[in-house]
Design a protein around this motif. Structure first.
Motif, PDB file in Angstrom:
ATOM      1  N   GLU A 166      -7.634  -3.450 -14.772  1.00 50.95           N
ATOM      2  CA  GLU A 166      -6.274  -3.098 -14.800  1.00 50.95           C
ATOM      3  C   GLU A 166      -5.857  -2.643 -13.444  1.00 50.95           C
ATOM      4  OE1 GLU A 166      -4.310  -4.192 -17.147  1.00 50.95           O
ATOM      5  OE2 GLU A 166      -5.546  -4.210 -19.083  1.00 50.95           O
ATOM      6  N   ASP A 167      -4.502  -2.984 -13.004  1.00 50.24           N
ATOM      7  CA  ASP A 167      -3.843  -2.394 -12.033  1.00 50.24           C
ATOM      8  C   ASP A 167      -3.585  -0.932 -11.932  1.00 50.24           C
ATOM      9  OD1 ASP A 167      -3.985  -5.027 -10.729  1.00 50.24           O
ATOM     10  OD2 ASP A 167      -1.962  -5.477 -11.016  1.00 50.24           O
ATOM     11  N   LYS A 168      -3.846  -0.113 -10.976  1.00 56.45           N
ATOM     12  CA  LYS A 168      -3.104   1.032 -11.084  1.00 56.45           C
ATOM     13  C   LYS A 168      -1.960   1.647 -10.006  1.00 56.45           C
ATOM     14  CE  LYS A 168      -5.208   5.735 -12.045  1.00 56.45           C
ATOM     15  NZ  LYS A 168      -6.320   6.192 -12.694  1.00 56.45           N
ATOM     16  N   ILE A 169      -0.961   2.152 -10.464  1.00 58.12           N
ATOM     17  CA  ILE A 169      -0.070   2.457  -9.479  1.00 58.12           C
ATOM     18  C   ILE A 169      -0.077   3.987  -9.628  1.00 58.12           C
ATOM     19  CG2 ILE A 169       2.393   2.656  -9.027  1.00 58.12           C
ATOM     20  CD1 ILE A 169       2.423  -0.252 -10.155  1.00 58.12           C
ATOM     21  N   ILE A 170       0.184   4.760  -8.210  1.00 50.34           N
ATOM     22  CA  ILE A 170       0.487   6.305  -8.325  1.00 50.34           C
ATOM     23  C   ILE A 170       1.388   6.499  -7.185  1.00 50.34           C
ATOM     24  CG2 ILE A 170      -0.910   8.404  -7.100  1.00 50.34           C
ATOM     25  CD1 ILE A 170      -3.367   6.841  -7.405  1.00 50.34           C
ATOM     26  N   HIS A 171       2.577   7.089  -7.945  1.00 50.10           N
ATOM     27  CA  HIS A 171       3.526   7.523  -7.299  1.00 50.10           C
ATOM     28  C   HIS A 171       3.745   8.457  -6.218  1.00 50.10           C
ATOM     29  CE1 HIS A 171       6.187   4.423  -9.429  1.00 50.10           C
ATOM     30  NE2 HIS A 171       5.426   4.664 -10.339  1.00 50.10           N
ATOM     31  N   ASN A 172       4.085   8.576  -5.048  1.00 49.91           N
ATOM     32  CA  ASN A 172       4.172   9.515  -4.141  1.00 49.91           C
ATOM     33  C   ASN A 172       2.900  10.182  -4.057  1.00 49.91           C
ATOM     34  OD1 ASN A 172       6.994   9.028  -3.466  1.00 49.91           O
ATOM     35  ND2 ASN A 172       7.539   9.968  -5.454  1.00 49.91           N
ATOM     36  N   ASN A 189       4.312   6.875   5.840  1.00 55.83           N
ATOM     37  CA  ASN A 189       4.972   8.176   6.431  1.00 55.83           C
ATOM     38  C   ASN A 189       5.605   8.856   4.955  1.00 55.83           C
ATOM     39  OD1 ASN A 189       7.437   6.764   5.313  1.00 55.83           O
ATOM     40  ND2 ASN A 189       7.281   5.547   7.262  1.00 55.83           N
ATOM     41  N   GLU A 190       6.660   9.733   5.078  1.00 58.23           N
ATOM     42  CA  GLU A 190       6.937  10.457   4.151  1.00 58.23           C
ATOM     43  C   GLU A 190       8.189  10.033   3.206  1.00 58.23           C
ATOM     44  OE1 GLU A 190       8.356  14.196   5.990  1.00 58.23           O
ATOM     45  OE2 GLU A 190       6.229  14.713   6.640  1.00 58.23           O
ATOM     46  N   THR A 191       8.334   8.538   3.466  1.00 55.30           N
ATOM     47  CA  THR A 191       9.401   7.925   2.756  1.00 55.30           C
ATOM     48  C   THR A 191       8.892   7.900   1.342  1.00 55.30           C
ATOM     49  OG1 THR A 191      10.192   6.520   4.534  1.00 55.30           O
ATOM     50  CG2 THR A 191      10.871   5.865   2.376  1.00 55.30           C
ATOM     51  N   PRO A 192       9.701   7.860   0.265  1.00 54.69           N
ATOM     52  CA  PRO A 192       9.513   7.646  -1.148  1.00 54.69           C
ATOM     53  C   PRO A 192       8.610   6.326  -1.306  1.00 54.69           C
ATOM     54  CG  PRO A 192      11.496   8.624  -1.334  1.00 54.69           C
ATOM     55  CD  PRO A 192      11.098   8.233   0.159  1.00 54.69           C
ATOM     56  N   MET A 193       7.347   6.440  -1.818  1.00 53.66           N
ATOM     57  CA  MET A 193       6.413   5.183  -1.800  1.00 53.66           C
ATOM     58  C   MET A 193       5.611   5.291  -3.145  1.00 53.66           C
ATOM     59  SD  MET A 193       4.052   6.053   1.274  1.00 53.66           S
ATOM     60  CE  MET A 193       5.422   6.283   2.249  1.00 53.66           C
ATOM     61  N   PHE A 194       4.761   4.174  -3.322  1.00 53.29           N
ATOM     62  CA  PHE A 194       3.815   4.314  -4.264  1.00 53.29           C
ATOM     63  C   PHE A 194       2.555   3.260  -3.743  1.00 53.29           C
ATOM     64  CE2 PHE A 194       6.203   0.517  -5.245  1.00 53.29           C
ATOM     65  CZ  PHE A 194       5.272  -0.618  -5.788  1.00 53.29           C
ATOM     66  N   LEU A 195       1.494   3.856  -4.207  1.00 57.12           N
ATOM     67  CA  LEU A 195       0.001   3.188  -4.053  1.00 57.12           C
ATOM     68  C   LEU A 195      -0.229   2.334  -5.264  1.00 57.12           C
ATOM     69  CD1 LEU A 195      -1.950   3.432  -1.547  1.00 57.12           C
ATOM     70  CD2 LEU A 195      -3.264   5.136  -3.026  1.00 57.12           C
ATOM     71  N   LYS A 196      -0.660   1.070  -4.836  1.00 65.85           N
ATOM     72  CA  LYS A 196      -1.107   0.109  -6.061  1.00 65.85           C
ATOM     73  C   LYS A 196      -2.612  -0.280  -5.710  1.00 65.85           C
ATOM     74  CE  LYS A 196       0.017  -4.224  -8.003  1.00 65.85           C
ATOM     75  NZ  LYS A 196       1.198  -5.501  -8.126  1.00 65.85           N
ATOM     76  N   ILE A 197      -3.538  -0.305  -6.399  1.00 65.33           N
ATOM     77  CA  ILE A 197      -4.752  -0.874  -6.506  1.00 65.33           C
ATOM     78  C   ILE A 197      -5.135  -1.669  -7.522  1.00 65.33           C
ATOM     79  CG2 ILE A 197      -7.073   0.009  -6.563  1.00 65.33           C
ATOM     80  CD1 ILE A 197      -4.482   2.958  -6.192  1.00 65.33           C
ATOM     81  N   SER A 198      -5.591  -2.783  -6.947  1.00 67.85           N
ATOM     82  CA  SER A 198      -5.995  -3.962  -7.895  1.00 67.85           C
ATOM     83  C   SER A 198      -7.366  -4.482  -7.494  1.00 67.85           C
ATOM     84  CB  SER A 198      -5.000  -5.031  -7.911  1.00 67.85           C
ATOM     85  OG  SER A 198      -4.647  -5.266  -6.637  1.00 67.85           O
TER      86      SER A 198
END
Length: 765
Positions: free
Chosen positions: A78-84, A64-73
């Motif tokens: 290497e892991d990758k993190i995408i904010h909002n 939903n629209e709550t502040p969050m991040f996407l984590k891909i591994s």
């Protein structure tokens, strides 16, 4: 449903739910299948939703629209993190890891089974099920799936089509060749959609763990067992992988013997009187198997292609002896002593090729299969009668099959979901020759040429928390029939068949639900269409029926999952069910002919539940219960009888982790008495024990298995038709002790991604 959509809480969820989708690739643009994707809260990293990428690297997670991040591994990256993130994430490129982590122990207790897409998904990798032994044993522990020996059945749906990484399993021995530790997940699909043939009532999809590493690898499996006779299974796989090339092969040998026994009581109500036959028979059978496979895969960018050739030779010999006492109106008539000796030489060649790739937003796949079979049976029988002349004769039945099949499937994003469509074409040529050396044996020479074309389209669309899917499959079959070289217009026919499918999924609180409708078809096997009259004994003959019509089934089902609990309710309307029917043969009042016929429509009902609690540490129990009921009626001896007693099945599995990471499996299965179709089935129960231990990071594994400890598994049933009833008891050596040893060297698995073509037609052979 309308009331649900109007609820204020649901409307709120419609307004705030967002679907995040994208594709995960490596630096060369190759899709990374089985990458882990999680959506987490920004403040405390609480997971909102998670998934793994498919064969194209695609993923979809819900937030939903709550502040969050996407984590891909992914393993080795290497892991990758995408904010909002934006809803359309696009391509995500992962870079190779520059270091390896030390040993990490992660403990979690996610639900063993949950609704996922069009089926029930069970995670195998990382769970206790990975230490089960083989894929066949794993399937026997899946929700709503039962295993009897090497036979797999989905409750209420019969034998499923089984796929491993999108390729159909044609030989059940493949499931014994795949170790449970190599399986990532299993999907049980009880209502397959339009992309599957209309003859497919259920599907099981096995996804293996993504292979890593390059170079040469092989694994060996040896099974030695005792089942009244000692038997041996030996199978070797090899694989060589270098960049985009993947060469693989298999050699398989089996040496198996058995001695089935059958006792029966057959009562026939004929014009000549009431005939009763009491029979007991015993066979000795040898089933060696010689099998080999070799194939090649090549991948570049987002494109995959490959082929394989598979050859199998299955000679068999069956020696049998049976005694039958015949009574007419309770007066002894005669004894028949039958000695038989049958040999078979079944050979099969299968060539399969595939392509799979991405062109922009489009994903395309194509498969081509060519199959040749030569199955011959030579039978020598000696029938000794206490009241009539001895009969000694030979019959020969030669059957050849040739199948050419291909399909093309495309998928593309559409509106709020995806559109899939495609076509499949198959062509079959079959010859069936049956001859005997006596005047009471009727010769036959049949040829069938059949072409089937199919088109399908289906789409899944997501509207907030609701996902709806519809699909339609059209199939056209042109079947030509020849007898003794002359075409029969009466027995040649054309079929036009529409198979619609629809499903609706949405959560109700913490409960995931899925409602579906499908229409399925069961076409006669070629032997069931054969007009050849085959000799059973001097008073009994058997024949197929070229006029058989396909069976049509309309299914309505509801699936729900909550935590560790899964429930399915099902209704089915069946039309043109196949049933053996006894009739008097020609003008001879003493001889009967057993023929397959179509029956009127009837209804069946099913309810199945599976509970797999995860709150124990060393003990993993699973409870499954199901019940089937029907309103089947039949005319038996000029009276209508109802065969509507419910049939229940229960299973209680236990996986217990012992010291030194040894796994003990104790499985209990029971079935009550009840009616199924025109049968009354008697109850049975059985218990199985297994010990499993792996060594050196799964380089070695040992499995000790003891099946049917108390020798309680039996097949006992009573069948009814218009003129007869038969009580049959089949006995096998089900007490089975086996030891399986596996060795893996630089373990890797083939990247073969073909789905195969003409799969249901192969089963009809």
């Amino acid at each position: 449903m309308t009331g649900l959509l109007l609820c204020p809480g649901v409307n709120t969820l419609f307004a705030t739910t967002v679907y995040y989708e994208g594709r995960v690739k490596d630096e060369s643009g190759n899709p990374l299948e089985f990458s882990n994707v999680t959506l987490q809260l920004l403040n405390d990293s609480t997971m909102i939703d998670g998934t793994v990428t498919d064969v194209t690297g695609k993923f979809v997670v819900t937030g939903n629209e709550t502040p969050m991040f996407l984590k891909i591994s992914a393993m080795g990256f290497e892991d990758k993190i995408i904010h909002n993130p934006e809803a359309e994430v696009g391509d995500i490129i992962l870079t190779p890891a520059s270091y390896m982590l030390g040993e990490v122990i992660v403990k979690s207790t996610p639900p063993v089974a949950k609704l996922k897409g069009d089926g029930i998904r069970v995670a195998i990798s990382g769970s206790y099920l990975a230490d089960t032994g083989t894929a066949l044993e794993v399937l026997g522990k899946m929700p709503f799936v039962t295993k009897s020996g090497s036979e797999i059945e989905v409750l209420g749906k019969g034998t499923p089509l089984i796929y491993i990484n999108g390729r159909q399993v044609h030989d059940i021995s493949e499931l014994n060749q795949l170790a449970s530790s190599q399986i990532k997940s299993v999907d049980v699909v009880t209502n397959p959609g339009a992309k599957y043939a209309s003859t497919v009532n259920s599907v099981i999809r096995i996804t293996t763990v993504a292979p890593v590493g390059e170079g040469f690898s092989f694994n060996d499996r040896t099974t030695v067992g005792y089942k009244h006779f000692v038997y041996l299974f030996e199978q070797v796989n090899f694989n060589w992988r270098k960049k985009g090339f993947d060469l693989f092969g298999t050699l398989n040998y089996e040496n198996y013997r058995e001695r089935p026994r059958v006792s029966s009581t057959n009562t026939q109500y004929l014009k000549s009187g009431i005939v009763q036959q009491y029979s007991y028979g015993r066979d000795f059978a040898k089933y060696p198997v010689y099998q080999g496979k070799i194939g090649l895969n090549y991948s570049f960018s987002s494109h995959y292609l490959g082929f394989y050739y598979d050859f199998s030779f299955k000679p068999s010999t069956i020696t049998g002896n049976s005694l039958t006492d015949r009574y007419i109106d309770n007066v002894f008539s005669e004894t028949l002593d039958n000695l038989s000796d049958a040999t078979r030489h079944n050979r099969q060649h299968l060539f399969s090729a595939y392509y799979s790739g991405d062109l922009g937003e489009w994903h395309l796949s194509a498969n081509f299969d060519a199959l040749w079979q030569n199955n011959d049976r030579h039978n020598v029988e000696n029938e000794i009668s206490s009241a009539n002349d001895e009969r000694k004769f030979t019959t020969i039945n030669d059957v050849t099959n040739r199948l050419l099949a291909g399909n093309v499937i495309a998928s593309v994003p559409l509106w709020k979901g995806e559109l899939r469509f495609g076509t499949e074409v198959s062509n079959i040529r079959r010859t069936d020759r049956y001859t005997g050396n006596s005047d009471y044996i009727t010769d036959n020479d049949i040829k069938i040429s059949e072409t089937t074309s199919a088109l399908f389209a289906e789409t899944d669309q997501t509207f907030g928390i609701v996902t709806a899917g519809v699909g339609l499959r059209w199939e056209y079959t042109d079947s030509k029939y020849w007898q003794f070289g002359e075409r029969s217009d009466d027995l040649s026919r054309e079929y036009n068949n529409l198979a619609p499918a629809a499903n609706l999924s949405f959560p109700i609180g913490n409960v995931r639900t899925n409602f579906s409708y499908t229409r399925k078809t069961t076409r006669p096997a070629f032997e069931q269409l054969s007009s050849a009259i085959k000799y059973i004994d001097r008073y009994s003959y058997e024949s197929g029926n070229p006029n058989l019509q396909p069976i049509y089934r309309d299914y309505l089902s509801a699936l729900a999952s909550w935590k560790d609990f899964v429930l399915e309710l099902e209704y089915c309307l069946t039309k043109n069910y196949f049933m053996w029917q006894t009739s008097e043969y020609s003008d001879n009042k003493d001889i009967t002919l057993l023929t397959m016929v179509n029956m009127p429509r009837f209804n069946t009902y099913g309810a199945y539940a599976n509970y797999s609690p995860t709150f124990f540490d060393c003990w993993h129990p699973t409870f499954m219960a199901g019940v089937n009921a029907q309103n089947f009626k039949i005319i038996h001896v000029d009276k209508i009888i109802k065969l509507n007693k419910p049939l229940g099945i229960f299973r209680f599995n236990n996986a217990i982790r012992l010291p030194r990471n040894i796994w003990l499996n104790v499985d209990f299965t029971a079935r009550t008495s009840g009616n199924g179709d025109n049968f009354y089935l008697k109850p049975y129960w059985q218990c199985e024990l297994g010990l499993y231990k792996s060594f050196a990071d799964d380089t070695w594994s040992v499995k000790l298995q003891l099946n049917d400890i108390f020798s309680t598994w039996r097949q006992e049933a009573v069948s009814y038709d218009a003129l007869s009833s038969m009580s049959v008891k089949k006995m096998y050596d089900t007490l089975d002790l086996s030891l399986t040893i596996r060795y893996n060297f630089n373990s890797a698995r083939s990247r073969y991604k073909g789905r195969g073509a003409g799969n249901t037609d192969k089963n009809r052979f």
